[in-house]
Design an enzyme around this catalytic site. Structure first.
Site, PDB file in Angstrom:
ATOM      1  CB  ALA A  71      21.518   9.357 -27.622  1.00 30.83           C
TER       2      ALA A  71
ATOM      3  CG  HIS B 168       2.000   0.578  -2.070  1.00 28.40           C
ATOM      4  ND1 HIS B 168       3.166   0.100  -1.628  1.00 28.40           N
ATOM      5  CD2 HIS B 168       0.961  -0.405  -1.569  1.00 28.40           C
ATOM      6  CE1 HIS B 168       3.151  -1.404  -1.378  1.00 28.40           C
ATOM      7  NE2 HIS B 168       1.937  -1.402  -1.161  1.00 28.40           N
TER       8      HIS B 168
END
Ligand code: NAD
Length: 570
Positions: free
Chosen positions: A416, A540
């Site tokens: 798509a 993080h």
């Protein structure tokens, strides 16, 4: 009474030196007033030059590719002067050597007709409308959005989300949280899935209205190079963008039985079969296997080749193979279904291994076929290959320059996001922009559990084409985020050009890999090297860090792992 006359390029706007891209007549042809004689193409649009009056073409003065300007002679016509005078003012003007006033093609119903309203088609139509082109969108079904929105990407993702929630809840039992067995209300699940689809398809309809894109429902079929019939109506166009998609491939010789379905049937989730056979271990087969496994079916997968998801590197597939091997009844690689017998008690399947097994339902997911052959394209002179694709150039033009093809019907990969990007390019080319479709990477994603995503060069392709590369692979077992999600079964891999360490390809397996691959695709498109990615500060603790860590591995600067000695001092 008749007269020989020259038909010249009329004044059709501010252009000179434009190519002849089509010639609709030959010497000896009889033409009626306004019949298209030749098609010219400026950088803004294609234009037909019509016959100024009735007559017989005596000699062509141009050929395809010739460049012409206002006043250039196109052909000579043995004209019926009487008819000419009675017929049209433009004909009269032509006989007296005045060019006809009306721009050719201006009375076509659409400047752009888009055939098919999937992600490729609706994107093309909306972009064309935004660029000021009078646009008609033809769709055979009542709902817009094509396979992707109605019976593909979107409903499957809703069901896969349900599957993931159940699997996650189940897995937390090992870590101290138990919910008990899931209670599944299939009707409620189906109606939620349908509501997701309904919201999106209605949204596409709304966006079409807001842009004044005329939506015509019905099956379109070419009647000529500038017209498509939709039911009783014939719609004429200056340009056409074919976005007619693809359909599920079938296996010849299987019995007609409602227990044998393609992905559309499987997405209906009418029932949970006790024993489900999935024929085809590609993306669709494995996504639907993920859903039905979570719903409680005993799943068997039969794959013709010796690997699940052929085309994807085996190291990326391995975590998925391992996980499903522990959950599914069987994964039969290098195996073919020889025959299926529909019995009251089930579908008896004979395999190439000689085994016979019985199933309650079969999902056939052995690929998709483009719909190019079903459009009457030959009446427009458009070439369709024997396998149903419509070949296009880098601007998505077919062999007929004012007719374009995009998405599944144009070329592989059948995805798509490729279709929608092609749709934009085609619409922009029609509007006169100098653009081409030339991405460096088109990502593929299997939304299985774990997900698998890859983009750019694969190791298999590199070996096949003799491309030198270095691998940098970060195992998710070393990712704090993956461990805290209880899903260390993943890896992030970058393929780098030796020396420059420019990214050549990327692959990620693990939960959310489909989201994570976007960073690598961006890096590939930008021509980034490992240093660019390694010096990008990733938050993080996240899974996105694994992309940064893989780049650090390539650079030899990683500290979260012990990099090979050969790269550590880079
Ligand atoms: P596929 O080509 O990805 O996989 C079909 C699989 O069936 C292959 O592995 C093939 O080897 C196997 N096969 C073929 N004939 C067989 C047979 N007789 N017996 C056993 N195995 C057989 O096709 P698909 O999974 O049907 O998907 C079709 C297309 O749709 C693909 O191009 C895919 O990329 C696209 N798609 C993409 C997504 C996504 O992006 N998440 C989801 C669904 C579909």
């Amino acid at each position: 009474m008749s007269d020989a006359m020259e038909v010249r390029v009329p004044d059709i706007g501010d252009f000179t030196d434009v190519p002849v891209i089509e010639i609709h007549v030959a010497a000896g042809d009889e033409v009626a007033p306004e019949d298209p004689l030749v098609t010219l193409e400026s950088d803004k649009a294609t234009m037909d030059v019509p016959a100024p009056l009735a007559g017989t073409v005596t000699q062509l003065q141009v050929k395809i590719g010739d460049r012409v300007s206002e006043g250039s002679v196109l052909l000579t016509l043995h004209a019926d002067r009487k008819v000419a005078h009675e017929d049209t003012p433009s004909a009269q003007a032509a006989v007296t050597d005045e060019p006809p006033p009306a721009p050719a093609g201006a009375d076509h119903d659409a400047q752009v007709l888009v055939l098919g309203s999937g992600p490729g088609g609706y994107t093309a139509a909306f972009r064309a409308a935004d660029l000021g082109l009078r646009t008609v969108l033809v769709e055979r079904y009542e709902a817009l959005g094509g396979v992707c929105l109605n019976v593909g990407c979107i409903p499957s993702k809703a069901l896969l989300h349900a599957a993931r929630v159940m699997a996650e809840a189940e897995e937390m039992a090992e870590h101290g949280i138990s919910f008990g067995p899931a209670k599944i209300d299939l009707d409620a699940l189906r109606s939620w899935k349908e509501s997701v689809v309904g919201r999106l398809t209605a949204g596409v309809g709304q966006l079409a209205k807001q842009r004044k894109v005329e939506v015509v429902h019905g099956t379109g079929s070419f009647t000529g190079p500038h017209a498509i019939a939709v039911g009783e109506r014939t719609i004429s166009f200056d340009n056409c963008i074919i976005a007619a998609g693809s359909q599920a491939a079938a296996i010849p010789g299987l019995p007609e039985d409602e227990r044998i379905t393609d992905s559309t049937g499987a997405l209906e989730v009418r029932r949970t079969p006790r024993r489900l056979l999935v024929i085809g271990g590609g993306i669709i087969g494995l996504e639907m296997a993920t859903v039905y496994d979570a719903l409680g079916s005993r799943v068997t997968v039969v794959e013709l080749l010796d690997q699940l998801i052929p085309g994807c590197d085996p190291d990326l597939v391995e975590p998925l193979r391992k996980r499903v091997a522990g959950r599914y009844q069987d994964i039969l690689l290098g195996t073919k279904v020889e025959g299926v017998k529909a019995q009251k008690s089930g579908l008896k399947v004979t395999l190439s291994t000689g085994d016979a097994q019985t199933f309650d339902q079969i999902l056939v997911a052995v690929g998709r076929r483009p719909n190019g052959a079903a459009l009457g394209a030959d009446r427009a002179g458009v070439t369709v290959s024997p396998d149903g694709f419509i070949p296009v150039d880098a601007q998505l033009r077919t062999n007929v320059a004012h007719i374009f093809a995009i998405g599944d019907v144009a070329d592989a990969p059948l995805l798509a996001h490729k279709a929608s990007h092609q749709g934009k390019v085609a619409a922009e080319v029609v509007a006169g922009h100098d653009v081409t479709f030339d991405p460096l990477a088109i990502p593929s994603v299997a939304y299985t559990d774990p997900e698998i995503a890859w983009a750019g060069l694969t190791e298999a392709q590199a070996r096949e084409h003799g491309v030198e590369y270095e691998r940098a692979v970060f195992p998710w077992a070393a990712s704090g985020r993956a461990l805290s999600l209880a899903r260390p079964d993943g890896l992030t891999k970058l393929l780098l050009e030796p020396g420059s360490r420019r990214l050549l390809g990327a692959g990620i397996t693990g939960v959310g890999a489909g989201e994570l691959i976007a960073e690598a695709v961006h890096a590939l498109e930008m021509g980034s090297d490992a240093e660019d990615v390694a010096l990008t500060i990733h938050p993080h603790p996240t899974l996105s860090e694994t992309v940064g860590f893989a780049a650090e591995l390539g650079q030899g600067t990683i500290t979260d792992l012990l990099a090979p000695r050969s790269t550590r001092s880079r």
